[in-house]
Motif scaffolding. Structure first.
Motif, short mmCIF file in Angstrom:
data_model
loop_
_atom_site.label_atom_id
_atom_site.label_comp_id
_atom_site.label_asym_id
_atom_site.label_seq_id
_atom_site.Cartn_x
_atom_site.Cartn_y
_atom_site.Cartn_z
N THR A 1 110.82 -28.27 -70.74
CA THR A 1 111.39 -29.63 -70.51
C THR A 1 111.05 -30.30 -69.35
N TRP A 2 110.74 -29.61 -68.40
CA TRP A 2 110.05 -30.26 -67.05
C TRP A 2 108.80 -31.01 -67.10
N ASN A 3 107.83 -30.33 -67.98
CA ASN A 3 106.42 -30.90 -68.12
C ASN A 3 106.42 -31.46 -69.54
N GLY A 4 107.43 -31.36 -70.64
CA GLY A 4 107.48 -31.80 -71.81
C GLY A 4 106.26 -31.11 -72.57
N GLU A 5 106.15 -30.00 -72.74
CA GLU A 5 105.13 -29.16 -73.27
C GLU A 5 105.66 -28.03 -73.88
N ALA A 6 104.68 -27.59 -75.03
CA ALA A 6 105.09 -26.42 -75.82
C ALA A 6 104.36 -25.17 -75.08
N ARG A 7 105.26 -24.12 -74.60
CA ARG A 7 104.60 -23.16 -73.92
C ARG A 7 104.58 -22.19 -75.09
N LEU A 8 103.01 -21.45 -74.83
CA LEU A 8 102.37 -20.87 -76.04
C LEU A 8 102.01 -19.61 -75.70
N SER A 9 101.74 -18.70 -76.39
CA SER A 9 101.18 -17.35 -76.35
C SER A 9 99.94 -16.83 -77.26
N LEU A 10 98.86 -16.78 -76.56
CA LEU A 10 97.70 -16.13 -77.70
C LEU A 10 97.88 -14.60 -77.82
N ARG A 11 98.28 -13.90 -76.72
CA ARG A 11 98.45 -12.78 -77.08
C ARG A 11 99.57 -12.21 -77.75
N ALA A 12 100.49 -13.13 -77.88
CA ALA A 12 101.74 -12.51 -78.99
C ALA A 12 101.19 -12.62 -80.37
N THR A 13 100.06 -13.22 -80.74
CA THR A 13 99.50 -13.14 -81.92
C THR A 13 98.70 -11.88 -82.13
N GLN A 14 98.66 -11.09 -81.25
CA GLN A 14 97.53 -9.86 -81.37
C GLN A 14 98.47 -8.59 -81.04
N PRO A 15 98.13 -7.47 -81.78
CA PRO A 15 98.89 -6.18 -81.40
C PRO A 15 99.01 -5.90 -80.10
N ASP A 16 99.62 -5.36 -79.48
CA ASP A 16 100.16 -4.93 -78.12
C ASP A 16 99.15 -3.47 -78.00
N PRO A 17 98.14 -3.38 -77.39
CA PRO A 17 97.30 -2.27 -77.31
C PRO A 17 98.34 -0.88 -76.76
N PHE A 18 99.17 -1.49 -75.62
CA PHE A 18 99.97 -0.33 -75.23
C PHE A 18 100.83 0.32 -76.13
#
Length: 188
Positions: free
Chosen positions: A85-102
């Motif tokens: 809400t401060w910057n008026g933007e959607a915070r996104l994650s590219l890594r969340a769309t990939q399997p976590d190798p750990f």
């Protein structure tokens, strides 16, 4: 950025749900992250895109430069994390769309198991060893060798291939504790 100034933008951002997959084009790369022009939704009045991916959310892998992961003009699909809400933007994650190798590795190993790896980084308290693609564990100084060492350089160098024993797997913290000392005892 007031909601009254940009009602269409705020309505769009409020309509998004955490975990929702959004597509767009990388609009700009900055030292602090990546702006994404989203396919659906309005233009941003200030930034080159309504979506933003912070550096840690780009990849599970360690990388030197953002351009090793994405390039301006590249199409991406990202998970929506939250409405900034401060910057008026959607915070996104590219890594969340990939399997976590750990987590994938954690499913296939157990404490006491011996793994092969490569030393990637030396720190005053030990050495990091890559044991799978995108997964590093820490060999603490006290676990570095069968005889005490004061610095990791006394036992290993970056690039060395080493055998290590899994001491602890912390799934939540995504930490892997390893021992070279126990691996050397197993060889006897």
């Amino acid at each position: 950025m007031a909601s009254a100034e940009n009602p269409e933008l705020w309505a769009f951002l409020r309509s998004l749900c955490p975990g929702e997959i959004l597509s767009g084009t990388v609009a700009a790369i900055e030292r602090f992250g990546v702006f994404v022009a989203l396919d659906k939704g309005p233009e941003h009045p200030v930034f080159p895109g309504v979506g933003f991916i912070s550096i840690p959310e780009l990849s599970w892998q360690r990388f030197e430069a953002v351009s090793d992961v994405v390039r301006v003009g590249e199409r991406v699909s990202c998970a929506f994390l939250y409405f900034d809400t401060w910057n008026g933007e959607a915070r996104l994650s590219l890594r969340a769309t990939q399997p976590d190798p750990f987590q994938t590795l954690a499913d296939s190993i157990s404490v006491g198991q011996t793994l092969q790896g490569q030393v990637t980084k030396l720190v005053p308290f030990g050495a990091f060893v890559q044991v799978a693609d995108g997964v590093e564990g820490l060999v603490h100084l006290r676990e570095m060798a069968s005889t005490p060492v004061e610095a990791p350089e006394e036992a290993v160098r970056v690039g060395d291939a080493v055998s290590v024993v899994v001491v602890e797997v912390d799934r939540e913290g995504r930490r892997l504790s390893l021992s070279r000392r126990q691996a050397s005892l197993d060889l006897r």
